[in-house]
Design a protein around this motif. Structure first.
Motif, PDB file in Angstrom:
ATOM      1  N   SER A 140      11.179 -10.392  -2.939  1.00 10.05           N
ATOM      2  CA  SER A 140      10.522 -10.679  -1.663  1.00 10.05           C
ATOM      3  C   SER A 140       9.046 -10.278  -1.770  1.00 10.05           C
ATOM      4  O   SER A 140       8.644  -9.633  -2.744  1.00 10.05           O
ATOM      5  CB  SER A 140      11.192  -9.873  -0.553  1.00 10.05           C
ATOM      6  N   GLY A 141       8.259 -10.632  -0.749  1.00 11.05           N
ATOM      7  CA  GLY A 141       6.830 -10.296  -0.760  1.00 11.05           C
ATOM      8  C   GLY A 141       6.582  -8.806  -0.932  1.00 11.05           C
ATOM      9  O   GLY A 141       5.758  -8.384  -1.738  1.00 11.05           O
ATOM     10  N   GLY A 142       7.323  -7.984  -0.166  1.00  8.14           N
ATOM     11  CA  GLY A 142       7.146  -6.532  -0.240  1.00  8.14           C
ATOM     12  C   GLY A 142       7.564  -5.990  -1.594  1.00  8.14           C
ATOM     13  O   GLY A 142       6.904  -5.092  -2.147  1.00  8.14           O
ATOM     14  N   THR A 166      -1.383  -4.833   2.229  1.00  7.57           N
ATOM     15  CA  THR A 166      -0.383  -5.077   3.289  1.00  7.57           C
ATOM     16  C   THR A 166      -0.484  -6.474   3.898  1.00  7.57           C
ATOM     17  O   THR A 166       0.272  -6.794   4.815  1.00  7.57           O
ATOM     18  CB  THR A 166      -0.541  -4.039   4.423  1.00  7.57           C
ATOM     19  N   THR A 167      -1.384  -7.293   3.372  1.00  5.69           N
ATOM     20  CA  THR A 167      -1.559  -8.631   3.947  1.00  5.69           C
ATOM     21  C   THR A 167      -0.287  -9.467   3.786  1.00  5.69           C
ATOM     22  O   THR A 167       0.313  -9.497   2.714  1.00  5.69           O
ATOM     23  CB  THR A 167      -2.740  -9.348   3.252  1.00  5.69           C
ATOM     24  N   GLY A 168       0.120 -10.093   4.868  1.00  4.38           N
ATOM     25  CA  GLY A 168       1.267 -11.005   4.827  1.00  4.38           C
ATOM     26  C   GLY A 168       2.619 -10.324   4.884  1.00  4.38           C
ATOM     27  O   GLY A 168       3.637 -10.976   4.660  1.00  4.38           O
ATOM     28  N   LEU A 169       2.631  -9.013   5.174  1.00  3.68           N
ATOM     29  CA  LEU A 169       3.913  -8.307   5.213  1.00  3.68           C
ATOM     30  C   LEU A 169       4.318  -8.010   6.651  1.00  3.68           C
ATOM     31  O   LEU A 169       3.470  -7.902   7.545  1.00  3.68           O
ATOM     32  CB  LEU A 169       3.815  -6.990   4.435  1.00  3.68           C
ATOM     33  N   ASP A 170       5.619  -7.835   6.880  1.00  4.11           N
ATOM     34  CA  ASP A 170       6.095  -7.478   8.220  1.00  4.11           C
ATOM     35  C   ASP A 170       5.747  -6.013   8.486  1.00  4.11           C
ATOM     36  O   ASP A 170       5.465  -5.249   7.546  1.00  4.11           O
ATOM     37  CB  ASP A 170       7.600  -7.720   8.322  1.00  4.11           C
ATOM     38  N   PRO A 171       5.734  -5.572   9.778  1.00  2.00           N
ATOM     39  CA  PRO A 171       5.268  -4.212  10.106  1.00  2.00           C
ATOM     40  C   PRO A 171       6.008  -3.101   9.364  1.00  2.00           C
ATOM     41  O   PRO A 171       5.398  -2.123   8.934  1.00  2.00           O
ATOM     42  CB  PRO A 171       5.523  -4.117  11.608  1.00  2.00           C
ATOM     43  N   LEU A 172       7.317  -3.297   9.178  1.00  2.63           N
ATOM     44  CA  LEU A 172       8.101  -2.263   8.511  1.00  2.63           C
ATOM     45  C   LEU A 172       7.711  -2.147   7.030  1.00  2.63           C
ATOM     46  O   LEU A 172       7.502  -1.037   6.517  1.00  2.63           O
ATOM     47  CB  LEU A 172       9.592  -2.625   8.626  1.00  2.63           C
ATOM     48  N   THR A 173       7.572  -3.295   6.372  1.00  2.00           N
ATOM     49  CA  THR A 173       7.194  -3.281   4.959  1.00  2.00           C
ATOM     50  C   THR A 173       5.771  -2.755   4.799  1.00  2.00           C
ATOM     51  O   THR A 173       5.467  -2.050   3.837  1.00  2.00           O
ATOM     52  CB  THR A 173       7.323  -4.700   4.350  1.00  2.00           C
ATOM     53  N   LYS A 174       4.897  -3.095   5.787  1.00  5.66           N
ATOM     54  CA  LYS A 174       3.532  -2.564   5.750  1.00  5.66           C
ATOM     55  C   LYS A 174       3.560  -1.037   5.730  1.00  5.66           C
ATOM     56  O   LYS A 174       2.861  -0.397   4.951  1.00  5.66           O
ATOM     57  CB  LYS A 174       2.777  -2.992   7.019  1.00  5.66           C
ATOM     58  N   ALA A 175       4.403  -0.468   6.619  1.00  4.75           N
ATOM     59  CA  ALA A 175       4.487   0.997   6.706  1.00  4.75           C
ATOM     60  C   ALA A 175       4.971   1.584   5.379  1.00  4.75           C
ATOM     61  O   ALA A 175       4.496   2.632   4.940  1.00  4.75           O
ATOM     62  CB  ALA A 175       5.416   1.387   7.846  1.00  4.75           C
ATOM     63  N   VAL A 176       5.928   0.885   4.750  1.00  5.16           N
ATOM     64  CA  VAL A 176       6.455   1.360   3.460  1.00  5.16           C
ATOM     65  C   VAL A 176       5.333   1.372   2.411  1.00  5.16           C
ATOM     66  O   VAL A 176       5.170   2.344   1.665  1.00  5.16           O
ATOM     67  CB  VAL A 176       7.625   0.447   2.992  1.00  5.16           C
ATOM     68  N   ILE A 177       4.538   0.287   2.384  1.00  2.00           N
ATOM     69  CA  ILE A 177       3.440   0.208   1.399  1.00  2.00           C
ATOM     70  C   ILE A 177       2.405   1.308   1.688  1.00  2.00           C
ATOM     71  O   ILE A 177       1.918   1.980   0.777  1.00  2.00           O
ATOM     72  CB  ILE A 177       2.771  -1.184   1.433  1.00  2.00           C
ATOM     73  N   ASP A 178       2.107   1.531   2.974  1.00  3.15           N
ATOM     74  CA  ASP A 178       1.155   2.594   3.333  1.00  3.15           C
ATOM     75  C   ASP A 178       1.653   3.956   2.859  1.00  3.15           C
ATOM     76  O   ASP A 178       0.888   4.769   2.342  1.00  3.15           O
ATOM     77  CB  ASP A 178       0.934   2.612   4.853  1.00  3.15           C
ATOM     78  N   GLN A 179       2.965   4.184   3.055  1.00  3.60           N
ATOM     79  CA  GLN A 179       3.532   5.467   2.597  1.00  3.60           C
ATOM     80  C   GLN A 179       3.396   5.607   1.078  1.00  3.60           C
ATOM     81  O   GLN A 179       3.140   6.696   0.563  1.00  3.60           O
ATOM     82  CB  GLN A 179       5.003   5.554   2.993  1.00  3.60           C
ATOM     83  N   LEU A 180       3.577   4.479   0.388  1.00  4.54           N
ATOM     84  CA  LEU A 180       3.437   4.522  -1.075  1.00  4.54           C
ATOM     85  C   LEU A 180       2.001   4.853  -1.484  1.00  4.54           C
ATOM     86  O   LEU A 180       1.781   5.602  -2.434  1.00  4.54           O
ATOM     87  CB  LEU A 180       3.851   3.181  -1.693  1.00  4.54           C
TER      88      LEU A 180
END
Lengths: 256, 260
Positions: A140-142, A166-180
């Protein structure tokens, strides 16, 4: 030693993208560069690893002028810098494990079992264990972004550059990437430079935030400082309100 | 009025500029690729898969074309020679034409479509999805990773596939002569060996090697200069096939003028 951009100019044909952009990324911090789409953020980032050379100005990484390095020295420098691409840029023909291990093969000096172990560690860090044998088309994108991050950290770089992570990701996946991104700084101690136009993400991950506007640096400060700024261009951008500038101009005219 | 008067000069200037830029791009592709040869650690392990993709996977199409070419050559030779020239000359025509002309050229053109398109599309897609930039950030010279293994595989495998195609064309011509032309094997072989010189085979190998070089280099060139997403990839693929097919025909004439 840090990343330093001095008076960077870059044009493509008649289009003058960077018009004297300057910035210094401090050791150990995560700095985010904001800016509207097409403002030259990715162009700026590509100068740091020598994918583009400036028309004027210079980029210094650990004191080395990137634009003047010989090819072999440039490759040595690139090994210190991990690059996370906007659309991950995973190699379609390679499995996730081969994508992540590719940089290690290039560095050399690792046995196959050592590379496998390092790949497993990196995939564990980005929560992609068990995805070793999958191909990019099956992610998937994330997951692609996370695999791209794993590839970028495999060679244990000192700096990580994130191109719109985080471009093009849903809010939950965005948060996961930010945490990473936060995890990379806390656990690996890397210095991060993030470019994005996602304000939520910028507030979450940044020690400092800069804004690139019309080819120059418009703002530089902490997340709290940008929240409180009176600069109309910055306010229009962070509030996502294109009418802000017009309203403000009208108010100023009326007041005068 | 002045603009209209200056238009031919503007046209000449802009075309001259883009032609110079194109030549410069070709020069840089070739010099970068020659320089990349020293990175054996990068291209060494990629050569075998490319030999399989460019060579082994092309064998069926090359043999298919050669089979029917051999049949047609035998029948046309018989049609032309009947009543005028001894029939064993069918072997001469099938052998000479397959070895010196149709074997290398038809195989080259078929592979220009298959390999040229494949290389341009693959590298072009990598270009527009930033995979080539990603290679560079991982400290891989893109020419060593992408161009060298493909070009070497082309140079090695085009002659090999061509030799197989020539063998198949002659075999199908021989079978046709036996089954449809009432010729015997000794007659066909007599014709086949009558004007045969070992140089003929070298001529075919030289031509096929140059075709392999051109098809893979042109594919890489247009792949590397792809811009503009999926449409750009399509454009590059078409250009690669058209240009490499044209160059095959030009090289065919060039080798004939130079070596015959």
């Amino acid at each position: 030693m840090t990343i330093q951009l001095d008076d960077l100019h870059k044009s493509f044909g008649q289009k003058h993208v960077l018009r004297g952009f300057s910035l210094e990324v401090r050791d150990g911090e995560t700095l985010t560069v904001l800016g509207p789409s097409g403002s030259g953020k990715s162009v700026m980032l590509k100068h740091i690893v020598g994918l583009l050379t400036p028309d004027r100005g210079q980029v210094l990484v650990d004191g080395q002028n990137v634009g003047e390095l010989e090819m072999n020295d440039l490759y040595d420098l690139r090994r210190k810098v991990g690059y996370v691409f906007q659309l991950a840029a995973l190699f379609d023909s390679l499995s996730v494990a081969d994508n992540v291990g590719l940089g290690l093969h290039r560095v050399g000096g690792f046995r196959e079992d050592q590379i496998r172990e390092r790949v497993r560690e990196c995939l564990h860090l980005v929560d992609l264990e068990g995805f070793e044998d999958r191909f990019p088309a099956e992610l998937s994108g994330g997951q692609k972004k996370r695999a791209g991050l794993a590839r970028a950290i495999a060679t244990k770089p000192k700096y990580l550059l994130y191109d719109e992570p985080t471009t093009g990701l849903d809010p939950l996946t965005k948060a996961v990437i930010d945490q990473l991104i936060l995890k990379m700084r806390q656990e690996l101690g890397v210095t991060g430079l993030v470019i994005t136009h996602d304000m939520e993400s910028a507030y979450r991950v940044s020690d400092r935030i800069a804004m690139l506007y019309e080819g120059r640096r418009r703002f530089l400060g902490t997340p709290d400082e940008i929240r409180g700024t009176e600069d109309p261009v910055v306010r229009a951008f962070i509030e996502g309100d294109p009418q802000y500038l017009e309203r403000r101009e009208t108010t100023v005219e009326e007041a005068s | 009025m002045t603009t209209r008067l200056l238009a031919p000069f503007t046209w000449l200037g802009s075309h001259g500029l883009s032609m110079t830029q194109g030549l410069g791009n070709w020069g840089s592709l070739i010099t970068d690729t020659v320089r990349a040869l020293r990175h054996v650690d990068v291209w060494g392990r990629l050569l075998l898969p490319q030999l399989a993709r460019i060579g082994v996977d092309s064998i069926p199409i090359a043999l298919f074309i050669a089979t029917f070419t051999g049949i047609v050559l035998a029948l046309q030779a018989s049609y032309t020679f009947t009543g005028a020239i001894p029939l064993y000359f069918v072997g001469v025509l099938v052998g000479k034409t397959m070895i010196m002309e149709l074997g290398p050229v038809l195989t080259g053109l078929a592979l220009a479509g298959r390999i040229g398109a494949n290389v341009a599309a693959e590298i072009g897609s990598m270009k527009v999805t930033e995979q080539i930039d990603a290679l560079e950030t991982l400290a891989y010279p893109p020419n060593a990773y992408l161009v060298v293994p493909r070009v070497l595989a082309g140079v090695i495998m085009f002659p090999a596939v061509t030799i197989l195609a020539i063998g198949m064309g002659i075999t199908s011509g021989w079978v046709t002569s036996l089954q449809l032309l009432d010729m015997s094997t000794p007659q066909f072989v007599r014709g086949l060996t009558l004007f045969f010189f070992p140089f003929d085979v070298w001529f075919a190998i030289i031509k096929a090697t140059s075709f392999g070089l051109v098809v893979t280099l042109v594919g890489c060139f247009y792949g590397f200069h792809t811009t503009g997403g999926a449409e750009g990839v399509g454009r590059s693929t078409t250009k690669a096939v058209v240009v490499s097919s044209m160059l095959i025909l030009v090289l065919d004439a060039f080798w004939a003028v130079l070596l015959l």
